[in-house]
Design a protein around this motif. Structure first.
Motif, PDB file in Angstrom:
ATOM      1  N   GLY A   1       0.819  -1.402  -0.142  1.00 51.99           N
ATOM      2  CA  GLY A   1      -0.038  -0.075   0.030  1.00 51.99           C
ATOM      3  C   GLY A   1       0.871   1.325   0.173  1.00 51.99           C
ATOM      4  O   GLY A   1       0.073   2.309   0.091  1.00 51.99           O
ATOM      5  N   ALA A   2       2.183   1.308  -0.151  1.00 49.60           N
ATOM      6  CA  ALA A   2       3.089   2.308  -0.144  1.00 49.60           C
ATOM      7  C   ALA A   2       2.690   3.061  -1.356  1.00 49.60           C
ATOM      8  O   ALA A   2       2.176   2.515  -2.397  1.00 49.60           O
ATOM      9  CB  ALA A   2       4.562   1.773  -0.339  1.00 49.60           C
ATOM     10  N   PRO A   3       3.012   4.482  -1.497  1.00 45.86           N
ATOM     11  CA  PRO A   3       2.731   5.479  -2.454  1.00 45.86           C
ATOM     12  C   PRO A   3       3.788   5.161  -3.684  1.00 45.86           C
ATOM     13  O   PRO A   3       5.072   4.199  -3.422  1.00 45.86           O
ATOM     14  CB  PRO A   3       3.165   6.598  -2.112  1.00 45.86           C
ATOM     15  CG  PRO A   3       3.859   6.482  -0.799  1.00 45.86           C
ATOM     16  CD  PRO A   3       3.477   5.135  -0.223  1.00 45.86           C
ATOM     17  N   THR A   4       3.483   5.180  -4.853  1.00 43.92           N
ATOM     18  CA  THR A   4       4.349   5.265  -6.071  1.00 43.92           C
ATOM     19  C   THR A   4       5.311   6.277  -6.509  1.00 43.92           C
ATOM     20  O   THR A   4       4.442   7.461  -6.566  1.00 43.92           O
ATOM     21  CB  THR A   4       3.786   4.561  -7.161  1.00 43.92           C
ATOM     22  OG1 THR A   4       2.954   3.504  -6.836  1.00 43.92           O
ATOM     23  CG2 THR A   4       4.503   4.226  -8.336  1.00 43.92           C
ATOM     24  N   ILE A   5       6.548   6.255  -6.609  1.00 43.68           N
ATOM     25  CA  ILE A   5       7.141   7.478  -7.313  1.00 43.68           C
ATOM     26  C   ILE A   5       7.808   7.002  -8.477  1.00 43.68           C
ATOM     27  O   ILE A   5       8.180   6.118  -8.609  1.00 43.68           O
ATOM     28  CB  ILE A   5       7.966   8.045  -6.011  1.00 43.68           C
ATOM     29  CG1 ILE A   5       8.787   9.484  -6.619  1.00 43.68           C
ATOM     30  CG2 ILE A   5       9.286   7.098  -5.701  1.00 43.68           C
ATOM     31  CD1 ILE A   5       9.590  10.036  -5.517  1.00 43.68           C
ATOM     32  N   LEU A   6       7.444   8.048  -9.578  1.00 41.39           N
ATOM     33  CA  LEU A   6       8.129   8.093 -10.672  1.00 41.39           C
ATOM     34  C   LEU A   6       9.366   8.938 -10.872  1.00 41.39           C
ATOM     35  O   LEU A   6       9.211  10.169 -10.567  1.00 41.39           O
ATOM     36  CB  LEU A   6       7.064   8.254 -11.705  1.00 41.39           C
ATOM     37  CG  LEU A   6       7.706   8.357 -13.244  1.00 41.39           C
ATOM     38  CD1 LEU A   6       8.176   6.999 -13.711  1.00 41.39           C
ATOM     39  CD2 LEU A   6       6.611   9.034 -14.097  1.00 41.39           C
ATOM     40  N   LEU A   7      10.581   8.463 -10.726  1.00 37.26           N
ATOM     41  CA  LEU A   7      11.815   9.238 -10.981  1.00 37.26           C
ATOM     42  C   LEU A   7      12.320   9.356 -12.363  1.00 37.26           C
ATOM     43  O   LEU A   7      12.299   8.367 -12.956  1.00 37.26           O
ATOM     44  CB  LEU A   7      13.016   8.558 -10.337  1.00 37.26           C
ATOM     45  CG  LEU A   7      12.864   8.215  -8.981  1.00 37.26           C
ATOM     46  CD1 LEU A   7      14.011   7.570  -8.325  1.00 37.26           C
ATOM     47  CD2 LEU A   7      12.425   9.576  -8.038  1.00 37.26           C
ATOM     48  N   LEU A   8      12.231  10.449 -12.776  1.00 35.19           N
ATOM     49  CA  LEU A   8      12.805  10.973 -14.173  1.00 35.19           C
ATOM     50  C   LEU A   8      13.944  11.570 -14.399  1.00 35.19           C
ATOM     51  O   LEU A   8      14.461  12.618 -13.798  1.00 35.19           O
ATOM     52  CB  LEU A   8      11.696  11.967 -14.777  1.00 35.19           C
ATOM     53  CG  LEU A   8      10.208  11.458 -14.950  1.00 35.19           C
ATOM     54  CD1 LEU A   8       9.239  12.596 -15.251  1.00 35.19           C
ATOM     55  CD2 LEU A   8      10.169  10.009 -15.499  1.00 35.19           C
TER      56      LEU A   8
END
Length: 140
Positions: A64-71
């Motif tokens: 249930g952890a948040p998702t982070i998108l690293l660009l």
């Protein structure tokens, strides 16, 4: 020399530099292969008929952890996040794609614009079933 002539000269110098850099970038693309294999741990996904994106998808240690998108920025790649990934993975699902034109992602596409890259990232999120994401990027 008049102000007009020095401005014109400055414009020509900038334009000449741009053309030289543009030609150099095309030379580099010609010299290097158009397909690189994915790095260890990277996955590939087709986001359109002729575009594939290489990416890491690191699951969080807690459900249930948040998702982070690293660009990543230009001209660097996903390796810029190597030291940050283990820290983020403790509390987040971390997705780290190679932009189109970088790494193992498709290199030969009609546009490398920010708008085109954004479309590819949205398609990647759709393919991975990500509904909500935090985005971090630099030098875009």
């Amino acid at each position: 020399m008049s102000t007009h002539n020095s401005k014109s000269r400055g414009v020509w110098i900038l334009l000449s530099c741009y053309v030289v850099l543009l030609l150099l970038s095309h030379g580099v693309r010609f010299l290097y292969p158009t397909v690189f294999p994915p790095k260890a741990g990277q996955q590939m996904v087709a986001v359109s008929e002729d575009v594939q994106i290489a990416y890491y998808d690191l699951q969080a240690q807690n459900a249930g952890a948040p998702t982070i998108l690293l660009l990543h920025g230009s001209p660097l790649g996903v390796e810029m996040f190597d030291t940050l990934l283990p820290l983020l993975q403790k509390t987040c699902r971390v997705i780290v794609p190679d932009f189109v034109g970088y790494g193992a992602s498709t290199r030969d596409v009609p546009s490398f614009s920010i708008k085109a890259q954004a479309r590819y990232m949205l398609a990647l999120m759709d393919r991975l079933g990500v509904k909500r994401v935090q985005i971090f990027g630099y030098s875009l």
